[in-house]
Design a protein around this motif. Structure first.
Motif, PDB file in Angstrom:
ATOM      1  N   LEU A  30       0.830  -1.202   0.000  1.00  0.00           N
ATOM      2  CA  LEU A  30       0.000   0.000   0.000  1.00  0.00           C
ATOM      3  C   LEU A  30       0.866   1.254   0.000  1.00  0.00           C
ATOM      4  O   LEU A  30       1.653   1.464   0.926  1.00  0.00           O
ATOM      5  CB  LEU A  30      -0.903   0.013   1.239  1.00  0.00           C
ATOM      6  N   ASP A  68      -1.563  -8.000   1.432  1.00  0.00           N
ATOM      7  CA  ASP A  68      -0.823  -6.741   1.236  1.00  0.00           C
ATOM      8  C   ASP A  68       0.651  -6.860   1.596  1.00  0.00           C
ATOM      9  O   ASP A  68       1.440  -5.968   1.278  1.00  0.00           O
ATOM     10  CB  ASP A  68      -1.432  -5.621   2.085  1.00  0.00           C
ATOM     11  N   THR A 124      -8.039   2.829   6.701  1.00  0.00           N
ATOM     12  CA  THR A 124      -8.366   2.644   5.284  1.00  0.00           C
ATOM     13  C   THR A 124      -7.229   3.284   4.499  1.00  0.00           C
ATOM     14  O   THR A 124      -7.392   4.337   3.896  1.00  0.00           O
ATOM     15  CB  THR A 124      -9.732   3.267   4.930  1.00  0.00           C
ATOM     16  N   GLU A 125      -6.079   2.641   4.527  1.00  0.00           N
ATOM     17  CA  GLU A 125      -4.835   3.259   4.061  1.00  0.00           C
ATOM     18  C   GLU A 125      -4.774   3.517   2.566  1.00  0.00           C
ATOM     19  O   GLU A 125      -3.987   4.351   2.122  1.00  0.00           O
ATOM     20  CB  GLU A 125      -3.653   2.394   4.491  1.00  0.00           C
ATOM     21  N   GLU A 126      -5.578   2.839   1.772  1.00  0.00           N
ATOM     22  CA  GLU A 126      -5.552   3.105   0.332  1.00  0.00           C
ATOM     23  C   GLU A 126      -6.102   4.488   0.014  1.00  0.00           C
ATOM     24  O   GLU A 126      -5.629   5.153  -0.890  1.00  0.00           O
ATOM     25  CB  GLU A 126      -6.330   2.025  -0.424  1.00  0.00           C
ATOM     26  N   SER A 127      -7.094   4.942   0.796  1.00  0.00           N
ATOM     27  CA  SER A 127      -7.670   6.264   0.556  1.00  0.00           C
ATOM     28  C   SER A 127      -7.208   7.310   1.562  1.00  0.00           C
ATOM     29  O   SER A 127      -7.203   8.499   1.256  1.00  0.00           O
ATOM     30  CB  SER A 127      -9.197   6.184   0.573  1.00  0.00           C
ATOM     31  N   ARG A 167     -12.505  -1.723   2.156  1.00  0.00           N
ATOM     32  CA  ARG A 167     -11.627  -0.551   2.301  1.00  0.00           C
ATOM     33  C   ARG A 167     -10.737  -0.636   3.537  1.00  0.00           C
ATOM     34  O   ARG A 167      -9.765   0.098   3.660  1.00  0.00           O
ATOM     35  CB  ARG A 167     -12.458   0.731   2.384  1.00  0.00           C
ATOM     36  N   THR A 169      -7.892  -1.824   5.762  1.00  0.00           N
ATOM     37  CA  THR A 169      -6.601  -2.472   5.498  1.00  0.00           C
ATOM     38  C   THR A 169      -5.853  -2.855   6.771  1.00  0.00           C
ATOM     39  O   THR A 169      -4.888  -3.614   6.708  1.00  0.00           O
ATOM     40  CB  THR A 169      -5.692  -1.540   4.678  1.00  0.00           C
TER      41      THR A 169
END
Length: 189
Positions: A30, A68, A124-127, A167, A169
């Motif tokens: 990520l 991940d 929610t590290e992707e966003s 979402r 993570t």
């Protein structure tokens, strides 16, 4: 929770980290996600559980999505300062959290962690790689969960907020931060 490897992991060193209990650094795929240091205390097909270790001290546990993980690097041995410090304080060997935390699905993990520790921190590290939401899980549906959040001053928000499961993570539980918030927030309204 038993310290045993799950199915073949995406990172071969993960299985070794579970078996030997050594201090490791986890790198994930990520962008912007923290590198985590600690001791892998369990792994499953969906989630891996790490006993957090910073500044030669344990600080709760972090569950991250197993898929991940990109690199698991050993960063110490039993003669290193971290293990010696933990041993002196009675924290070695590192133990998994009490109770059963299922590492095969997010709803079960989130509900069990919230029940056991009162408050958890969702990421929610992707966003939003630099943000976490702390609260108590109030319900789970097939594609989402509801979290009744507390703010940074340990005050409950009026209503729970919905988070999509795909979402999430990372989940932190039993940390010093969440314990202090739980102490001062009191019971959920």
């Amino acid at each position: 929770m038993k310290r045993t490897p799950g199915p073949a992991s995406p990172v071969p060193a993960l299985d070794l980290a579970v078996r030997d209990g050594g201090l490791v650094r986890l790198r994930r795929s990520l962008p912007g996600a923290d590198r985590l240091e600690g001791f892998v205390v369990g792994t499953g097909p969906v989630w891996t559980l790490l006993a957090n270790c910073t500044d030669h001290r344990l600080d709760g546990w972090t569950a991250v999505r197993t898929a991940d993980l990109r690199k698991v690097r050993r960063i110490g041995d039993e003669d290193g300062l971290t293990v010696r410090a933990l041993r002196r304080r009675g924290d070695w060997p590192v133990r998994p959290p009490a109770g059963d935390l299922p590492l095969d699905d997010l709803p079960g993990l989130a509900e069990a962690a919230s029940r056991a520790y009162g408050l958890i921190a969702l990421h929610t590290e992707e966003s939003a790689p630099d943000v976490c939401w702390v609260g108590a899980v109030t319900g789970v549906r097939p594609k989402s969960l509801r979290l009744h959040r507390v703010d940074t001053e340990a005050r409950w928000y009026d209503e729970p907020v919905k988070f999509r499961l795909d979402r999430i993570t990372r989940i932190d539980l039993g940390t010093h931060y969440t314990a202090v918030l739980r102490e001062f927030a009191g019971e959920r309204p």
